[in-house]
Structure formats: C-alpha cells, structure tokens
Design a protein around this motif. Structure first.
Motif, mmCIF file in Angstrom:
data_model
loop_
_atom_site.group_PDB
_atom_site.id
_atom_site.type_symbol
_atom_site.label_atom_id
_atom_site.label_comp_id
_atom_site.label_asym_id
_atom_site.label_seq_id
_atom_site.Cartn_x
_atom_site.Cartn_y
_atom_site.Cartn_z
ATOM 1 N N PRO A 63 0.770 -12.939 15.899
ATOM 2 C CA PRO A 63 1.338 -12.585 14.589
ATOM 3 C C PRO A 63 1.668 -13.818 13.752
ATOM 4 O O PRO A 63 1.991 -14.877 14.293
ATOM 5 C CB PRO A 63 2.611 -11.818 14.951
ATOM 6 C CG PRO A 63 2.990 -12.344 16.303
ATOM 7 C CD PRO A 63 1.691 -12.600 17.007
ATOM 8 N N GLU A 64 1.557 -13.669 12.449
ATOM 9 C CA GLU A 64 1.950 -14.754 11.545
ATOM 10 C C GLU A 64 3.466 -14.870 11.537
ATOM 11 O O GLU A 64 4.176 -13.879 11.383
ATOM 12 C CB GLU A 64 1.430 -14.493 10.138
ATOM 13 C CG GLU A 64 1.793 -15.593 9.143
ATOM 14 C CD GLU A 64 1.099 -15.424 7.805
ATOM 15 O OE1 GLU A 64 -0.121 -15.680 7.744
ATOM 16 O OE2 GLU A 64 1.775 -15.030 6.836
ATOM 17 N N ILE A 65 3.967 -16.096 11.692
ATOM 18 C CA ILE A 65 5.402 -16.376 11.654
ATOM 19 C C ILE A 65 5.708 -17.093 10.342
ATOM 20 O O ILE A 65 4.998 -18.032 9.955
ATOM 21 C CB ILE A 65 5.822 -17.251 12.847
ATOM 22 C CG1 ILE A 65 5.634 -16.492 14.155
ATOM 23 C CG2 ILE A 65 7.266 -17.721 12.701
ATOM 24 C CD1 ILE A 65 5.899 -17.337 15.394
ATOM 25 N N ARG A 66 6.784 -16.664 9.677
ATOM 26 C CA ARG A 66 7.226 -17.333 8.451
ATOM 27 C C ARG A 66 8.683 -17.758 8.615
ATOM 28 O O ARG A 66 9.540 -16.926 8.911
ATOM 29 C CB ARG A 66 7.061 -16.416 7.230
ATOM 30 C CG ARG A 66 5.601 -16.294 6.809
ATOM 31 C CD ARG A 66 5.401 -15.503 5.537
ATOM 32 N NE ARG A 66 4.009 -15.598 5.110
ATOM 33 C CZ ARG A 66 3.558 -16.374 4.130
ATOM 34 N NH1 ARG A 66 4.416 -17.129 3.442
ATOM 35 N NH2 ARG A 66 2.280 -16.407 3.820
ATOM 36 N N LEU A 67 8.918 -19.064 8.448
ATOM 37 C CA LEU A 67 10.258 -19.624 8.535
ATOM 38 C C LEU A 67 10.604 -20.292 7.213
ATOM 39 O O LEU A 67 9.725 -20.575 6.389
ATOM 40 C CB LEU A 67 10.338 -20.652 9.676
ATOM 41 C CG LEU A 67 9.889 -20.188 11.073
ATOM 42 C CD1 LEU A 67 9.999 -21.342 12.062
ATOM 43 C CD2 LEU A 67 10.704 -19.003 11.538
ATOM 44 N N ARG A 68 11.881 -20.588 7.011
ATOM 45 C CA ARG A 68 12.344 -21.220 5.775
ATOM 46 C C ARG A 68 12.744 -22.658 6.060
ATOM 47 O O ARG A 68 13.469 -22.930 7.027
ATOM 48 C CB ARG A 68 13.536 -20.445 5.202
ATOM 49 C CG ARG A 68 14.017 -20.896 3.826
ATOM 50 C CD ARG A 68 12.953 -20.753 2.766
ATOM 51 N NE ARG A 68 12.463 -19.401 2.619
ATOM 52 C CZ ARG A 68 12.970 -18.516 1.765
ATOM 53 N NH1 ARG A 68 14.001 -18.843 1.001
ATOM 54 N NH2 ARG A 68 12.447 -17.318 1.659
ATOM 55 N N GLY A 69 12.267 -23.591 5.247
ATOM 56 C CA GLY A 69 12.624 -24.989 5.398
ATOM 57 C C GLY A 69 14.117 -25.209 5.236
ATOM 58 O O GLY A 69 14.765 -24.592 4.387
ATOM 59 N N GLY A 70 14.688 -26.073 6.076
ATOM 60 C CA GLY A 70 16.109 -26.376 6.025
ATOM 61 C C GLY A 70 16.976 -25.382 6.763
ATOM 62 O O GLY A 70 18.203 -25.528 6.763
ATOM 63 N N LYS A 71 16.370 -24.415 7.425
ATOM 64 C CA LYS A 71 17.123 -23.381 8.132
ATOM 65 C C LYS A 71 16.750 -23.405 9.622
ATOM 66 O O LYS A 71 15.597 -23.535 9.977
ATOM 67 C CB LYS A 71 16.804 -22.005 7.538
ATOM 68 C CG LYS A 71 17.480 -20.821 8.224
ATOM 69 C CD LYS A 71 17.075 -19.518 7.550
ATOM 70 C CE LYS A 71 17.713 -18.309 8.226
ATOM 71 N NZ LYS A 71 17.243 -18.126 9.612
ATOM 72 N N THR A 72 17.748 -23.258 10.484
ATOM 73 C CA THR A 72 17.494 -23.189 11.917
ATOM 74 C C THR A 72 17.033 -21.789 12.297
ATOM 75 O O THR A 72 17.647 -20.793 11.905
ATOM 76 C CB THR A 72 18.756 -23.543 12.726
ATOM 77 O OG1 THR A 72 19.175 -24.860 12.376
ATOM 78 C CG2 THR A 72 18.481 -23.485 14.215
ATOM 79 N N SER A 73 15.943 -21.712 13.031
ATOM 80 C CA SER A 73 15.430 -20.432 13.520
ATOM 81 C C SER A 73 15.212 -20.530 15.021
ATOM 82 O O SER A 73 14.868 -21.597 15.554
ATOM 83 C CB SER A 73 14.104 -20.074 12.837
ATOM 84 O OG SER A 73 14.277 -19.894 11.448
ATOM 85 N N TRP A 74 15.417 -19.408 15.697
ATOM 86 C CA TRP A 74 15.222 -19.341 17.147
ATOM 87 C C TRP A 74 14.072 -18.387 17.457
ATOM 88 O O TRP A 74 14.031 -17.261 16.968
ATOM 89 C CB TRP A 74 16.502 -18.852 17.830
ATOM 90 C CG TRP A 74 17.569 -19.899 17.869
ATOM 91 C CD1 TRP A 74 18.520 -20.133 16.922
ATOM 92 C CD2 TRP A 74 17.783 -20.857 18.902
ATOM 93 N NE1 TRP A 74 19.322 -21.184 17.295
ATOM 94 C CE2 TRP A 74 18.896 -21.648 18.521
ATOM 95 C CE3 TRP A 74 17.155 -21.128 20.124
ATOM 96 C CZ2 TRP A 74 19.376 -22.679 19.309
ATOM 97 C CZ3 TRP A 74 17.638 -22.155 20.916
ATOM 98 C CH2 TRP A 74 18.731 -22.923 20.498
ATOM 99 N N ILE A 75 13.130 -18.873 18.280
ATOM 100 C CA ILE A 75 11.992 -18.064 18.693
ATOM 101 C C ILE A 75 12.012 -17.959 20.213
ATOM 102 O O ILE A 75 11.928 -18.977 20.917
ATOM 103 C CB ILE A 75 10.664 -18.667 18.209
ATOM 104 C CG1 ILE A 75 10.670 -18.796 16.674
ATOM 105 C CG2 ILE A 75 9.485 -17.809 18.677
ATOM 106 C CD1 ILE A 75 9.413 -19.403 16.098
ATOM 107 N N ARG A 76 12.148 -16.758 20.700
ATOM 108 C CA ARG A 76 12.140 -16.538 22.153
ATOM 109 C C ARG A 76 10.703 -16.261 22.599
ATOM 110 O O ARG A 76 10.056 -15.335 22.083
ATOM 111 C CB ARG A 76 13.050 -15.378 22.528
ATOM 112 C CG ARG A 76 13.065 -15.063 24.034
ATOM 113 C CD ARG A 76 14.190 -14.133 24.382
ATOM 114 N NE ARG A 76 15.480 -14.780 24.103
ATOM 115 C CZ ARG A 76 16.634 -14.123 24.014
ATOM 116 N NH1 ARG A 76 16.668 -12.799 24.164
ATOM 117 N NH2 ARG A 76 17.755 -14.777 23.764
#
Length: 586
Positions: A63-76
C-alpha cells in the motif's frame, strides 16, 4: 560566521545531548501505531506469471504510505512469515533522529524474526517532502516486498497541479528469492536470469503481449483533459535501468529528484535506475486535441518502458486513458509508438538546479576526498569488491551499530588508518568520518578481472549528498570544477555510475560518479549499489560518522532491547515490546 551547515552540526550535537538529559519515553500495549504493515510470503500473480513472493499487506507493490514532514509517525511491521527474517528500509529518508529505524540489517538493526513485529519511528524533515519508497533489506525480498512512500508538504507544494499519479516500477523474476540468493552466493556461481518483465503498479502483460492462463492486464492511468498532473516515478526495480516516455505527451517538466524539489527542467523522456525517483509535471490533452486524435482512431496513449544496459532490451507498456474514449489494457501496440534513445551517459548531470539555495559546499570547503573503487572479481564464484574488499551478509554477522553499543570498539574504524588507505579502514572494512567534515566521495568504475563492465545505481542511506556529476575515465578534480562552474548541484540519494565500454582491461578506470557530503548526522550508514543482485554479491560499504560518543547518544540501558536478535524491542503474540521514543521523548 554562522552558516546553515554550522547549524546542522550544532543540532547534530545538541539533540542527542538534550535527549540524554530528558526522561526517555516508552510505549506499552495501549499504544496505537499510525500505520500497520503485515508481511507474508505466498504465491501471487503479476504480469501473467505466478511466483512465490514476499508481499506487504497481501499485495505487491504494498500500500502507498503518506506521511507529513516534520511530524513523528510510527509504523508497525509484522513479520508473519514462519521461516524468514525481515527488515523495512525507508529508502531516501534520514534516520538521524531514530538510529535503529533505518532497516539495514548490516548497519543498524537486527532483523525482525519470524512471527515478531517491530515499531519503526519515522520523523521526515519538513524540507524532505517528496517521493520515496519502502522495501525489505533482506536478501532478494525487495523485488516484491516494497511500496510507495510519499512525504507530503506541510504547507502548499511549490508547484500547482490538479492531481497526481504514482508510477511504481518493479522487476519480475521467475526464480524465487531463495533460488536467486542461493545461486548468487554459491560455488559455482549461478546467475538469477534476466527480468521477465517491468511491471507498472503491479501490472503488465508478458513481453510480446500474449496473455497466459492467469488473468493479467496493463496498468491504466486515468487523466482528465486540460489538467496538469504530477507524475511520481519510483524505480523499485531490482535490476532494470529503464528509459521511458509517453506517447503524445512529451511536455514533461522535472520538478523533483529523490525527495528534493528542483527548478522545472523540460524533458521528453526519463531514465530511471533502481532506487531513483523523479516527479514530473505533465499537461494532459486539451479537448480539441482529443477530438483530433479520436478522429484518427487514437483513443488511448501508451507509456513505453525499455530496459537498458542488459544483454537484451525488453519493452513493456502502461496505458493513458481519458473519459469518453475506449481503452484496451489486454494488448500492446504492434509497433512501438515512442522512439526512446539508448542510454544517455550523464543524463541530467550539471542540469538539475535546486528550487531553493541548498548550501552547496565549494571545493575550498572539502576537507577530504575518498575514492571507492568498484570491481567484479570473477572465479568459481563471482563477487563485487570495493577497494579490494566485499561486504556480504556472511562477513559481518552483527549490525554495525549494535557492535558499537556493545563496546566492541575494535570494530570502530580507525580514522588514521582510513586516511592512510584512501578513506577505508581495511581491518573493519568501514569508512569513518568526523562531524563537521565535508567529504568528496568518488565512486570509480573499473574493469572486472575478466574485463567486463556494468552500470551501478549507487544509493546512500542517511543524509542526502550533493551530486557533482559523472564522466569517463578517471575522476579529475580541476576538469570537473570547470563543468560545475555556473551550476547549482542538487541533493540526491541515488545516482547512476555509468559504464563507457562493454569491456576493458581488468582494473582499468572506465567511468566515475562524484558526490559532496556534509557530515552532520552521527550514526552508521550504508552506501551500496541498488541492483539487488550486486548488493547480495558484496557491493556494499559501511560508513561510521562521528566518534563513539556521538554515535552512542543514548544510555546503554535504554537500548538493550535493540542489541540482541529477538530482544525486548521486538514484540510477538506473547510479549509486548519495550519501545523507546527517540524523537518525541516526552
């Protein structure tokens, strides 16, 4: 004088110090990750070929993942396989803020064992909005275990467009991952075979256009008339270096390369190697143009893709469609509608410009020049060596970062030894660098021991480098400075090392690629060829930036769960992991 580069060095020193003083935060079983990826192995069908493959969330690509710059994201990431290790690498992102999340098993992380999971902490920088992808970094798994990763702009993007599409390119091999890896590392050597197809977003017809018994079709890309589209190209191929172009749509403008915005550069076609990414602006057909074409019987258009620099070129397609026109995704054209050039040596070199000033270091700022000399060693086995040494999974059984945290300081490369040996410490086979240095890294292509030559897309983990061009023969500083005059090199993470002949004298210099790099982030980073076969055969290097105090920025007791295979940082159905928050420590 205070400069942007001095700010980066200051942050690289201050952030770990602040974290060391702050109470570290860990999450428990109540924590909900932002994204979950489940990795399995099963028979899948792509391009009319059924193959046992490692897949993400049941599909390839994932799947395509979209994250935002400057923000912490967690991917399990769950490894739901019973008999295979796994990691996930976030190709092009800097892991300076979360050193155990780079996903390189020989550099920074123990693999995720069967039936275990790992929480990856990602904090993409605001200025790195752009196009990336994720993939396993174990063996040959990345041929299918991969997917698009888009870092969205925090504010409005600098270019206006009405919509966007992602073109995700993959190779298709008949041999399984295990068969390929076993053959490449066996005596006698067994080649993987050439790719059977280049897939677009998981779709494709067999080369020659004849569908088999398994359902298959070309990828369809839908456009509206009178619009401007951002098309993101992701080179997730294992082996194939491709040229591609659109039928009837040659008004392309490159606006991004490897996650860095560029000034618009008009092009008629693209060259995309394994690991490279580009965004282009494409203007769709006007309604009048569509009417004229339909009067001629043209109801759809083709994206044409051709492999380059292989024993035999293959040609594949995808389809561009518009509302109101008929479309056929089950056949390929009888004759190629697009004429694509052969490999253009030095394509885009000295032409791309950054959209904004990027603090490009001048020659006078360079503190040291390091040359990586690559050569294929041919005997009963075939390996790739850098400065005379290979780096394979069998050479170093422990992740390099783990060794340094475990105080195995004999593994810390000697800076003095490296200086005496052209940049690499021969004992550890690693390249050291000090924070604040400006390195000029030259990758020198040479003839194999049997005289053969090949092309190599070289990829750097960690911070992006400034690409300063390529050329034939041996790198010449003064000549390249003349070429650089009046240019503004962009930052990249994957660029092509070309070959300029098919064969040459063993060891002869036949092409180079040069980078400049500001050493701002302490850690352990890999630089390697992104052709998966070459990487498995030893075409990798390890770079250790910073002194041991810089690298070991966290207390030993806080990272113990990351230092053993299957340690407390890795979860399972029966055990909750102890996961450290490196970036958001509060």
């Amino acid at each position: 004088m205070f400069t942007i580069s001095s700010l980066f060095v200051t942050l690289a020193i201050l952030v770990p110090a602040i974290l060391a003083r702050s109470p570290l935060h860990y999450h428990d079983e109540s924590f909900l990750p932002d994204i979950i990826l489940r990795v399995t192995a099963k028979n899948i069908s792509n391009g009319c070929l059924e193959r046992y493959s490692v897949v993400v969330n049941g599909t390839s690509p994932g799947p395509e993942i979209r994250l935002r710059g400057g923000k912490t994201s967690w991917i399990r990431v769950y490894n739901d396989m019973d008999d295979k290790n796994l990691t996930m690498h976030w190709h092009g992102l800097s892991m300076a803020a979360s050193p155990f999340s780079d996903g390189s098993p020989q550099g920074s992380q123990w693999p995720i064992g069967p039936r275990r999971f790992f929480d990856y902490e990602l904090h993409p920088r605001i200025e790195h909005a752009g196009t990336y992808f994720y993939h396993s970094h174990i063996g040959f798994q990345a041929v299918s275990a991969s997917g698009p990763l888009i870092i969205e702009d925090r504010d409005e993007p600098p270019y206006r467009y009405d919509g966007e599409h992602t073109i995700f390119l993959q190779d298709l091999f008949q041999a399984t991952d295990d068969q390929v890896e076993k053959g490449l590392t066996s005596i006698p050597f067994q080649w993987s075979g050439e790719t059977s197809n280049v897939l677009v977003n998981g779709h494709g017809l067999p080369v020659g256009g004849k569908a088999g018994s398994i359902s298959c079709s070309l990828a369809a890309i839908q456009l509206e008339p009178d619009k401007t589209y951002r098309i993101r190209f992701i080179g997730a191929t294992a082996l194939s270096f491709v040229s591609l172009g659109f039928q009837g749509h040659n008004n392309l403008k490159i606006i991004e390369a490897d996650g860095e915005y560029t000034r618009p550069l008009p092009v008629d076609y693209l060259q995309v190697g394994p690991g490279e990414r580009f965004s282009v602006l494409l203007k769709s057909k006007t309604r009048k143009e569509l009417q004229r074409d339909r009067a001629k019987g043209i109801n759809q258009y083709f994206l044409q893709i051709e492999t380059r620099e292989r024993p035999q070129s293959i040609r594949t397609y995808a389809v561009l469609t518009y509302p109101g026109g008929s479309s056929d995704v089950s056949t390929v054209p009888l004759s190629p509608p697009v004429t694509l050039p052969n490999t253009t040596l030095g394509w885009l070199d000295y032409q791309l410009r950054p959209l904004k000033p990027n603090d490009f270091p001048s020659l006078s700022e360079v503190t040291r020049r390091v040359t990586i000399t690559v050569q294929q060693i041919v005997n009963n086995s075939i390996t790739w060596a850098q400065n005379g040494y290979s780096w394979t999974e069998s050479f170093r059984q422990y992740p390099y970062l783990v060794l340094l945290y475990e105080e195995q300081y004999a593994m810390l490369p000697s800076y003095e030894s490296a200086i005496a040996n052209g940049g690499m410490d021969n004992k550890t086979r690693a390249f050291p660098g000090k924070l604040g240095e400006v390195l000029e890294i030259v990758i020198q292509n040479t003839g194999a021991t049997n005289g053969n030559l090949d092309v190599h897309p070289f990829h750097a983990h960690g911070v992006h480098y400034y690409d300063i061009g390529s050329g034939n023969g041996t790198y010449n500083v003064s000549e390249n400075e003349k070429r650089l005059k009046g240019t503004e090199p962009v930052r990249r993470d994957t660029t092509m090392l070309y070959k300029y002949n098919q064969t040459t004298t063993p060891g002869a210099h036949e092409g180079w690629r040069a980078w400049r790099l500001r050493v701002t982030d302490a850690g352990v980073w890999m630089i390697h060829c992104h052709i998966l076969q070459h990487m498995i055969m030893g075409m990798q290097t390890v770079w250790v930036f910073g002194d041991r105090e810089d690298i070991r920025s966290l207390p030993y007791e806080s990272v113990q769960g990351y230092l053993t295979y299957g340690g407390d940082a890795y979860g399972s159905n029966t055990r909750w992991p102890r996961v450290m928050h490196y970036w958001d420590s509060s």
